[in-house]
Design a protein around this motif. Structure first.
Motif, PDB file in Angstrom:
ATOM      1  N   VAL A 121      39.928  39.610  51.558  1.00 46.34           N
ATOM      2  CA  VAL A 121      39.039  39.938  50.490  1.00 46.34           C
ATOM      3  C   VAL A 121      37.640  40.093  50.740  1.00 46.34           C
ATOM      4  N   SER A 154      33.548  48.009  42.815  1.00 51.04           N
ATOM      5  CA  SER A 154      34.400  47.608  44.126  1.00 51.04           C
ATOM      6  C   SER A 154      33.605  46.420  44.880  1.00 51.04           C
ATOM      7  N   GLY A 207      35.196  43.878  41.874  1.00 47.93           N
ATOM      8  CA  GLY A 207      36.598  43.948  42.639  1.00 47.93           C
ATOM      9  C   GLY A 207      36.824  42.410  43.496  1.00 47.93           C
ATOM     10  N   THR A 208      35.768  42.374  44.139  1.00 47.27           N
ATOM     11  CA  THR A 208      35.802  41.151  45.152  1.00 47.27           C
ATOM     12  C   THR A 208      35.885  39.788  44.187  1.00 47.27           C
ATOM     13  N   PHE A 225      39.447  39.652  43.061  1.00 47.24           N
ATOM     14  CA  PHE A 225      40.407  39.449  44.306  1.00 47.24           C
ATOM     15  C   PHE A 225      40.430  37.807  44.295  1.00 47.24           C
ATOM     16  N   ALA A 237      42.141  35.919  41.723  1.00 48.77           N
ATOM     17  CA  ALA A 237      43.658  35.991  41.993  1.00 48.77           C
ATOM     18  C   ALA A 237      44.202  35.082  42.860  1.00 48.77           C
ATOM     19  N   LEU A 238      43.314  35.076  44.197  1.00 51.84           N
ATOM     20  CA  LEU A 238      43.891  34.176  45.237  1.00 51.84           C
ATOM     21  C   LEU A 238      43.740  32.612  44.852  1.00 51.84           C
TER      22      LEU A 238
END
Length: 81
Positions: free
Chosen positions: A30, A60, A64-65, A68, A71-72
């Motif tokens: 990521v 992005s 986005g980071t 991510f 989510a992780l």
């Protein structure tokens, strides 16, 4: 167009893309994708597409980071690799 700067950006983009595919740790992937988006932002700005560069940086590389990583944090590891 500055050819050496473009060439260096393209090399960094390719390195980030290959590293994101080959790295085993998802958090590292990521972070590398965030760096990839940052380099793409610089490439768009270098090409004169400032609006696309701004969108790439904000959506992005930024949002986005963060999504991510969020989510992780909600996942667990299945194996002990």
């Amino acid at each position: 167009m500055n050819v050496p700067f473009d060439l260096i950006l393209q090399i960094f983009i390719v390195i980030c893309a290959i590293a994101a595919i080959t790295v085993k740790d998802l958090l590292s992937a990521v972070m590398i994708l965030g760096a990839y988006s940052f380099f793409m932002c610089l490439m768009w700005a270098q090409m004169g597409a400032v609006d696309v560069a701004f969108t790439e940086a904000s959506v992005s590389a930024g949002i986005g980071t963060i999504l991510f990583i969020a989510a992780l944090m909600q996942t667990t590891r299945r194996s002990k690799d």
